[in-house]
Design an enzyme around this catalytic site. Structure first.
Site, mmCIF file in Angstrom:
data_model
loop_
_atom_site.group_PDB
_atom_site.id
_atom_site.type_symbol
_atom_site.label_atom_id
_atom_site.label_comp_id
_atom_site.label_asym_id
_atom_site.label_seq_id
_atom_site.Cartn_x
_atom_site.Cartn_y
_atom_site.Cartn_z
ATOM 1 N N LYS A 103 -2.136 -8.657 -3.091
ATOM 2 C CA LYS A 103 -0.688 -8.855 -2.949
ATOM 3 C C LYS A 103 -0.432 -10.235 -2.375
ATOM 4 O O LYS A 103 -1.287 -10.782 -1.678
ATOM 5 C CB LYS A 103 -0.097 -7.812 -1.984
ATOM 6 N N GLY A 213 15.382 0.484 -8.547
ATOM 7 C CA GLY A 213 16.445 1.454 -8.254
ATOM 8 C C GLY A 213 17.536 1.507 -9.307
ATOM 9 O O GLY A 213 17.971 2.599 -9.714
#
Ligand code: GLU
Length: 401
Positions: A103, A213
Site C-alpha cells: 500500500k 459507496g
C-alpha cells in the site's frame, strides 16, 4: 484515532490463537518486508515550494508481487499504510489471487490542490518510489481520493502500464474496474442475505459516497432495495421512504456534498451508523464503529466496503449482539480482483469485455464467500477471523522461511 496497525495485529493474533497456524507464520506476518518514506518537493502554482511526505509499504510477497492502492489523505501516516498493506496481503489470499500485499499513501488533502499541482505530486511520488515498483515487483492502484487519471499520470511517469491498475480504459485500464469494489460487495451482500434468509424488503444506510459507496448505492437501488441514508465527509442525509440516488449524485456534483438534499433530513455521520436499518454499508475510512458506538448499531448485517472500519472491540460487541459483519478483506476484494484481471490483460496485451470481467469476478467472490462461511462454521468464529484463517493457511503454504 485508534492505531490501525495495532488493530490489524490484534486481528492477526486472534486468528492465530484459534486456528492451527505455525508460530513462525504469525511472526513473519507481524512486520512488513519493507517500507520507504519519501519527501516529495512540489512547486505550487503560487511559486511556493512545499514538501509532501509519502509512503510505500511492501508487506508480503509470498503469493505474488506486492499489490495495493495509493491513497491521498490528510490523515495518512505510516501506521495506517502499514495496516492497509497487511490487509491487502490477507485480502488477495482470501480471494485466492496470486498477489501479495502492499500500500502507499501521501499525507495531503487533494481537494486543496489544483489539477496541475496534483499531477506534479503524483509524478513526483513515482520518481521517488520508482526503484522498488514494477510489473513483477509491486503494482499500485487507486485508493481513497486517487483516481484513474492519477493512475494514468503515474503509469506514464513510470513508463510501463502493467505496473499500475485502475487506469482509464483508453490507457490500458480494464472494463469493470471502476465499479469493481462496489460490484464485488454487492455479490457478497446477496450471498449473505441468502445465507441469513433476509428477504429483499430491506432498508440500507451507506456511509461514504465516493467511488465505492456511490456505486454501491446505485447497485442496491437497482436491485430494488431501499437506500434510506447516505453520507460523505461533510455529513449525511436520511429519508425513511428511500432516497433517489441518481438525483443525489447530481446534487453532490453541483453543491460539493450530499447534505441539504430536498425532502431529506440532514444527519451526522455518527447518527447514520445508529439508524434502525437492516443493512449498514461502510464505505468511508477506518475506525468508524468502535467500543463507544457499537452497542448502538441496529443493523443486522454490516457490509465493509472500506478497509478497517471496525475496531477489534467493536467486532466483539457486534458478535454478542449477533450482528453479522461481512469483513473488508472479503467484501471489498472485487477491486483488487479486477486489478488482477487488468494486470493480466496488460501483460498479455488483451482487452476483455465487461461481461467477461464481471462473471469471472463474481465466481471468485462467491467462492471466497462460501469458503469463509464454511471456515467460520468450522471454527465457530466471526467471518473476519475466518477470512484471516483461510488467507493465512494459503500464505503459510507459500512462505519461504
Ligand atoms: N485500493 C483497493 C483496495 O483497498 C484496490 C487495490 C488494488 O486494486 O490493488 O483493495
Amino acid at each position: 484515532m485508534q492505531n490501525p496497525y495495532d488493530n490489524a495485529m490484534t486481528q492477526l493474533k486472534k486468528a492465530g490463537d484459534i486456528a492451527n497456524i505455525k508460530k513462525d507464520t504469525l511472526l513473519k506476518l507481524s512486520s512488513p518486508d519493507r517500507f520507504i518514506q519519501v519527501s516529495i518537493p512540489i512547486r505550487m502554482d503560487s511559486g511556493e515550494l512545499k514538501i509532501f511526505t509519502g509512503y510505500r509499504v511492501q508487506y508480503d510477497n509470498s503469493r505474488g508481487p506486492y499489490k495495493g492502492g495509493i491513497r491521498f489523505h490528510p490523515d495518512t501516516d505510516l501506521s495506517e499504510v502499514k495496516a492497509l498493506a497487511f490487509w491487502m496481503t490477507i485480502k488477495c489470499s482470501v480471494v485466492g489471487i496470486p498477489l501479495g500485499g502492499g500500500k502507499g499513501g501521501i499525507t495531503v488533502n487533494p481537494k486543496e490542490l489544483s489539477k496541475a499541482e496534483l499531477e506534479r505530486l503524483s509524478r513526483g511520488f513515482i520518481q521517488k518510489i520508482k526503484p522498488i515498483i514494477g510489473p513483477n515487483q509491486d503494482i499500485p492502484a487507486p485508493d481513497v481520493y486517487t483516481t484513474p487519471e492519477i493512475m494514468s499520470w503515474m503509469a506514464d511517469e513510470f513508463g510501463n502500464k502493467a505496473t499500475f491498475t485502475g487506469k482509464p480504459i483508453e490507457k490500458g485500464g480494464s472494463e469493470g474496474r471502476g465499479n469493481a469494489t462496489a460490484q464485488g460487495a454487492f455479490y457478497i451482500l446477496e450471498k449473505a442475505m441468502a445465507k441469513l434468509e433476509i428477504n429483499k424488503d430491506i432498508k440500507i444506510a451507506i456511509q461514504g459516497f465516493g467511488n465505492a459507496g456511490a456505486v454501491f448505492a446505485k447497485l442496491v437501488k437497482e436491485a430494488g432495495y431501499q437506500v434510506v441514508a447516505v453520507s460523505d465527509s461533510k455529513g449525511g442525509i436520511f429519508d425513511n421512504d428511500g432516497l433517489d440516488i441518481a438525483a443525489i449524485e447530481s446534487h453532490k456534483k453541483e453543491t460539493g456534498s450530499v447534505q441539504n438534499f430536498a425532502g431529506a433530513e440532514n444527519i451526522t455521520n455518527e447518527k447514520l451508523l445508529e439508524l434502525p436499518v437492516d443493512v449498514l454499508a461502510l464505505a468511508a475510512l477506518e475506525n468508524q464503529i468502535t467500543k463507544d458506538n457499537a452497542k448502538q448499531v441496529k443493523a443486522k448485517l454490516i457490509i465493509e466496503l472500506a478497509n478497517g472500519p471496525l475496531t477489534p472491540e467493536a467486532d466483539e460487541i457486534l458478535k454478542d449482539k449477533e450482528v453479522v459483519v461481512c469483513p473488508d478483506v472479503l467484501t471489498n476484494a472485487g477491486g483488487v480482483t479486477v486489478s488482477y484481471f487488468e494486470w493480466q490483460q496488460n501483460l498479455a496485451d488483451e482487452h476483455w469485455t465487461e461481461e467477461d470481467v464481471n462473471s469471472k469476478m463474481k465466481e471468485i467472490m462467491e467462492k471466497a464467500f462460501d469458503e469463509v462461511w464454511e471456515t467460520a462454521e468450522k471454527y465457530q468464529v466471526i467471518l473476519r477471523t475466518a477470512g484471516f484463517i483461510k488467507a493465512i493457511e494459503r500464505i503459510e503454504n507459500e512462505l519461504k522461511i
